[in-house]
Write a protein that holds these residues in place. Structure first.
Motif, PDB file in Angstrom:
ATOM      1  N   ASN A 171       0.797  -1.232   0.000  1.00 33.29           N
ATOM      2  CA  ASN A 171       0.000   0.000   0.000  1.00 33.29           C
ATOM      3  C   ASN A 171       0.829   1.282   0.000  1.00 33.29           C
ATOM      4  O   ASN A 171       0.296   2.354   0.301  1.00 33.29           O
ATOM      5  CB  ASN A 171      -0.980   0.010   1.176  1.00 33.29           C
ATOM      6  CG  ASN A 171      -1.943  -1.155   1.122  1.00 33.29           C
ATOM      7  OD1 ASN A 171      -2.549  -1.416   0.082  1.00 33.29           O
ATOM      8  ND2 ASN A 171      -2.076  -1.884   2.217  1.00 33.29           N
ATOM      9  N   ALA A 172       2.099   1.172  -0.334  1.00 33.20           N
ATOM     10  CA  ALA A 172       2.894   2.390  -0.523  1.00 33.20           C
ATOM     11  C   ALA A 172       2.461   3.087  -1.812  1.00 33.20           C
ATOM     12  O   ALA A 172       2.118   2.430  -2.803  1.00 33.20           O
ATOM     13  CB  ALA A 172       4.380   2.054  -0.583  1.00 33.20           C
ATOM     14  N   THR A 173       2.478   4.412  -1.790  1.00 33.27           N
ATOM     15  CA  THR A 173       2.132   5.216  -2.964  1.00 33.27           C
ATOM     16  C   THR A 173       3.318   6.105  -3.299  1.00 33.27           C
ATOM     17  O   THR A 173       3.775   6.890  -2.456  1.00 33.27           O
ATOM     18  CB  THR A 173       0.891   6.085  -2.698  1.00 33.27           C
ATOM     19  OG1 THR A 173      -0.226   5.232  -2.415  1.00 33.27           O
ATOM     20  CG2 THR A 173       0.564   6.950  -3.896  1.00 33.27           C
ATOM     21  N   ILE A 174       3.810   5.988  -4.523  1.00 33.59           N
ATOM     22  CA  ILE A 174       4.954   6.784  -4.982  1.00 33.59           C
ATOM     23  C   ILE A 174       4.528   7.485  -6.265  1.00 33.59           C
ATOM     24  O   ILE A 174       4.135   6.835  -7.241  1.00 33.59           O
ATOM     25  CB  ILE A 174       6.186   5.890  -5.232  1.00 33.59           C
ATOM     26  CG1 ILE A 174       6.525   5.085  -3.973  1.00 33.59           C
ATOM     27  CG2 ILE A 174       7.377   6.725  -5.667  1.00 33.59           C
ATOM     28  CD1 ILE A 174       7.591   4.022  -4.186  1.00 33.59           C
ATOM     29  N   LEU A 175       4.582   8.821  -6.251  1.00 33.68           N
ATOM     30  CA  LEU A 175       4.028   9.598  -7.354  1.00 33.68           C
ATOM     31  C   LEU A 175       5.054  10.561  -7.928  1.00 33.68           C
ATOM     32  O   LEU A 175       5.903  11.078  -7.206  1.00 33.68           O
ATOM     33  CB  LEU A 175       2.804  10.396  -6.870  1.00 33.68           C
ATOM     34  CG  LEU A 175       1.659   9.626  -6.196  1.00 33.68           C
ATOM     35  CD1 LEU A 175       0.578  10.597  -5.754  1.00 33.68           C
ATOM     36  CD2 LEU A 175       1.091   8.568  -7.116  1.00 33.68           C
ATOM     37  N   GLY A 176       4.926  10.820  -9.232  1.00 33.54           N
ATOM     38  CA  GLY A 176       5.676  11.908  -9.863  1.00 33.54           C
ATOM     39  C   GLY A 176       6.784  11.441 -10.779  1.00 33.54           C
ATOM     40  O   GLY A 176       7.555  10.533 -10.442  1.00 33.54           O
ATOM     41  N   GLY A 177       6.890  12.087 -11.928  1.00 31.31           N
ATOM     42  CA  GLY A 177       7.899  11.721 -12.913  1.00 31.31           C
ATOM     43  C   GLY A 177       9.318  12.029 -12.506  1.00 31.31           C
ATOM     44  O   GLY A 177      10.265  11.422 -13.017  1.00 31.31           O
ATOM     45  N   SER A 178       9.509  12.969 -11.598  1.00 29.59           N
ATOM     46  CA  SER A 178      10.859  13.305 -11.148  1.00 29.59           C
ATOM     47  C   SER A 178      11.222  12.594  -9.849  1.00 29.59           C
ATOM     48  O   SER A 178      12.327  12.779  -9.332  1.00 29.59           O
ATOM     49  CB  SER A 178      10.984  14.819 -10.959  1.00 29.59           C
ATOM     50  OG  SER A 178      10.084  15.275  -9.961  1.00 29.59           O
ATOM     51  N   THR A 179      10.323  11.775  -9.323  1.00 33.56           N
ATOM     52  CA  THR A 179      10.572  11.063  -8.074  1.00 33.56           C
ATOM     53  C   THR A 179      11.418   9.826  -8.347  1.00 33.56           C
ATOM     54  O   THR A 179      11.054   8.989  -9.183  1.00 33.56           O
ATOM     55  CB  THR A 179       9.248  10.644  -7.414  1.00 33.56           C
ATOM     56  OG1 THR A 179       8.459  11.811  -7.181  1.00 33.56           O
ATOM     57  CG2 THR A 179       9.494   9.925  -6.097  1.00 33.56           C
ATOM     58  N   ILE A 180      12.531   9.717  -7.635  1.00 27.38           N
ATOM     59  CA  ILE A 180      13.445   8.585  -7.798  1.00 27.38           C
ATOM     60  C   ILE A 180      13.627   7.902  -6.449  1.00 27.38           C
ATOM     61  O   ILE A 180      13.957   8.557  -5.461  1.00 27.38           O
ATOM     62  CB  ILE A 180      14.815   9.043  -8.341  1.00 27.38           C
ATOM     63  CG1 ILE A 180      14.653   9.707  -9.713  1.00 27.38           C
ATOM     64  CG2 ILE A 180      15.784   7.859  -8.432  1.00 27.38           C
ATOM     65  CD1 ILE A 180      15.924  10.363 -10.231  1.00 27.38           C
ATOM     66  N   ILE A 181      13.411   6.595  -6.417  1.00 28.81           N
ATOM     67  CA  ILE A 181      13.701   5.806  -5.227  1.00 28.81           C
ATOM     68  C   ILE A 181      15.084   5.209  -5.418  1.00 28.81           C
ATOM     69  O   ILE A 181      15.300   4.350  -6.275  1.00 28.81           O
ATOM     70  CB  ILE A 181      12.654   4.702  -5.006  1.00 28.81           C
ATOM     71  CG1 ILE A 181      11.246   5.293  -4.979  1.00 28.81           C
ATOM     72  CG2 ILE A 181      12.951   3.932  -3.724  1.00 28.81           C
ATOM     73  CD1 ILE A 181      11.016   6.326  -3.891  1.00 28.81           C
ATOM     74  N   GLY A 182      16.045   5.674  -4.623  1.00 26.78           N
ATOM     75  CA  GLY A 182      17.439   5.286  -4.804  1.00 26.78           C
ATOM     76  C   GLY A 182      17.672   3.806  -4.557  1.00 26.78           C
ATOM     77  O   GLY A 182      16.933   3.144  -3.819  1.00 26.78           O
ATOM     78  N   ASN A 183      18.724   3.296  -5.158  1.00 30.97           N
ATOM     79  CA  ASN A 183      19.014   1.862  -5.087  1.00 30.97           C
ATOM     80  C   ASN A 183      19.198   1.377  -3.653  1.00 30.97           C
ATOM     81  O   ASN A 183      19.618   2.116  -2.776  1.00 30.97           O
ATOM     82  CB  ASN A 183      20.240   1.521  -5.929  1.00 30.97           C
ATOM     83  CG  ASN A 183      21.511   2.171  -5.416  1.00 30.97           C
ATOM     84  OD1 ASN A 183      22.149   1.678  -4.478  1.00 30.97           O
ATOM     85  ND2 ASN A 183      21.896   3.285  -6.026  1.00 30.97           N
ATOM     86  N   HIS A 184      18.848   0.098  -3.425  1.00 32.22           N
ATOM     87  CA  HIS A 184      18.957  -0.569  -2.125  1.00 32.22           C
ATOM     88  C   HIS A 184      18.122   0.107  -1.031  1.00 32.22           C
ATOM     89  O   HIS A 184      18.434  -0.022   0.148  1.00 32.22           O
ATOM     90  CB  HIS A 184      20.427  -0.667  -1.680  1.00 32.22           C
ATOM     91  CG  HIS A 184      21.246  -1.563  -2.557  1.00 32.22           C
ATOM     92  ND1 HIS A 184      21.857  -1.108  -3.711  1.00 32.22           N
ATOM     93  CD2 HIS A 184      21.563  -2.876  -2.436  1.00 32.22           C
ATOM     94  CE1 HIS A 184      22.520  -2.114  -4.268  1.00 32.22           C
ATOM     95  NE2 HIS A 184      22.354  -3.198  -3.526  1.00 32.22           N
ATOM     96  N   SER A 185      17.064   0.800  -1.412  1.00 31.70           N
ATOM     97  CA  SER A 185      16.169   1.408  -0.423  1.00 31.70           C
ATOM     98  C   SER A 185      15.020   0.460  -0.086  1.00 31.70           C
ATOM     99  O   SER A 185      14.692  -0.433  -0.864  1.00 31.70           O
ATOM    100  CB  SER A 185      15.608   2.737  -0.932  1.00 31.70           C
ATOM    101  OG  SER A 185      16.622   3.720  -0.989  1.00 31.70           O
ATOM    102  N   VAL A 186      14.435   0.675   1.081  1.00 29.79           N
ATOM    103  CA  VAL A 186      13.244  -0.062   1.506  1.00 29.79           C
ATOM    104  C   VAL A 186      12.150   0.955   1.799  1.00 29.79           C
ATOM    105  O   VAL A 186      12.339   1.865   2.609  1.00 29.79           O
ATOM    106  CB  VAL A 186      13.524  -0.914   2.761  1.00 29.79           C
ATOM    107  CG1 VAL A 186      12.242  -1.592   3.232  1.00 29.79           C
ATOM    108  CG2 VAL A 186      14.604  -1.950   2.483  1.00 29.79           C
ATOM    109  N   VAL A 187      11.015   0.793   1.115  1.00 34.34           N
ATOM    110  CA  VAL A 187       9.871   1.680   1.307  1.00 34.34           C
ATOM    111  C   VAL A 187       8.822   0.908   2.114  1.00 34.34           C
ATOM    112  O   VAL A 187       8.313  -0.119   1.657  1.00 34.34           O
ATOM    113  CB  VAL A 187       9.288   2.145  -0.039  1.00 34.34           C
ATOM    114  CG1 VAL A 187       8.060   3.019   0.196  1.00 34.34           C
ATOM    115  CG2 VAL A 187      10.349   2.906  -0.838  1.00 34.34           C
TER     116      VAL A 187
END
Length: 278
Positions: A224-240
């Motif tokens: 149920n995580a929500t990640i929005l936006g074309g410029s949004t970057i989730i960096g490598n080896h991250s946990v959301v």
């Protein structure tokens, strides 16, 4: 027939020439993709010559679909497109094998490859996406979208065929996942149920722009995580973490957790803590 029915029938007839038609019977496409999966993942051992014959027939059916759905293309053009797609099939099959193996390696509930192929909705959705994406990169017809919507109807997982997803990719449980058109996903990414990789803005004039996020390699995104936006970057080896809401980029090796507000920690500074086991 009364006058109202006659007038409505005329309207329906006239609108057929204004693109108010389905273009193709979707059951033909569903039969084709089901047959293709039965060739790639058969229920029992099949001899080489029989596989070749099945692939040839599957290709003929594919050309028939392309010819029907692509009114502006000649039969020769449709055969060229089919040749290109079936030449790519060995690589797509390798991708599918890597996806299945990654699920087996990471999901403690998975006992064998056969279980994943037969019963994992995430695997089905990913592999239909890979086929739809390969077709979408070669033609702009309706076929890729019909394929991914078929997978959506069976699994509850909505992956746009134009999204970019590297190998391997893992979906666990899966129901309610949405992955938008311009999403970019790296290698060894795992996503759980209810995740949305979506757009901050949905205006029609954004159609040609990158509207959806980028998820780099080795990222886990929990339920149920929500990640929005074309410029949004989730960096490598991250946990959301679950139920988080993200509209800004997150640095590599981050932990994002839901409380009253998102909390971002550096994974490299935290040892032996697992916040998000499922």
């Amino acid at each position: 027939m009364n006058n109202k029915t006659h007038e409505f029938s005329k309207t329906l007839y006239e609108n057929q020439n204004k693109n108010w038609v389905r273009a193709i019977d979707s059951s033909k496409i569903i039969n084709w993709i089901d047959d293709l999966f039965n060739i790639l993942f058969p229920e029992k051992t099949v001899e080489t010559i029989q596989i070749e014959l099945m692939l040839d027939q599957n290709k003929i059916n594919f050309v028939a679909i392309l010819t029907e759905i692509n009114n502006g293309k000649s039969v020769d053009e449709c055969w060229e497109l089919a040749d290109s797609f079936y030449e790519a099939l060995p690589e797509l099959y390798s991708f599918m094998q890597q996806d299945a193996q990654a699920i087996l390696d990471t999901d403690p509930a998975a006992d064998c490859i056969q279980e994943i192929i037969n019963s994992y909705p995430g695997f089905l959705a990913i592999e239909v996406y890979r086929i739809a994406n390969a077709i979408a990169s070669r033609t702009d017809c309706l076929l890729p979208r019909i394929l991914t919507e078929y997978a959506h109807s069976k699994t509850g997982i909505d992956i746009h065929p134009n999204a970019t997803i590297d190998v391997p990719f893992m979906i666990d449980h899966g129901t309610g996942i949405v992955i938008g058109e311009s999403t970019i996903i790296g290698k060894h990414v795992s996503i759980y149920q209810g995740v949305t990789l979506g757009a901050l803005q949905v205006e029609k004039n954004m159609q040609e722009k990158k509207r959806h996020p980028t998820v780099e390699d080795h990222v886990i995104i929990y339920a149920n995580a929500t990640i929005l936006g074309g410029s949004t970057i989730i960096g490598n080896h991250s946990v959301v973490g679950g139920n988080t809401f993200i509209t800004k980029s997150v640095n590599p090796y981050s932990l994002v957790m839901q409380s009253n507000k998102n909390t971002v920690l550096n994974q490299q500074e935290i040892k032996d803590i697992n916040f998000f086991s499922i």
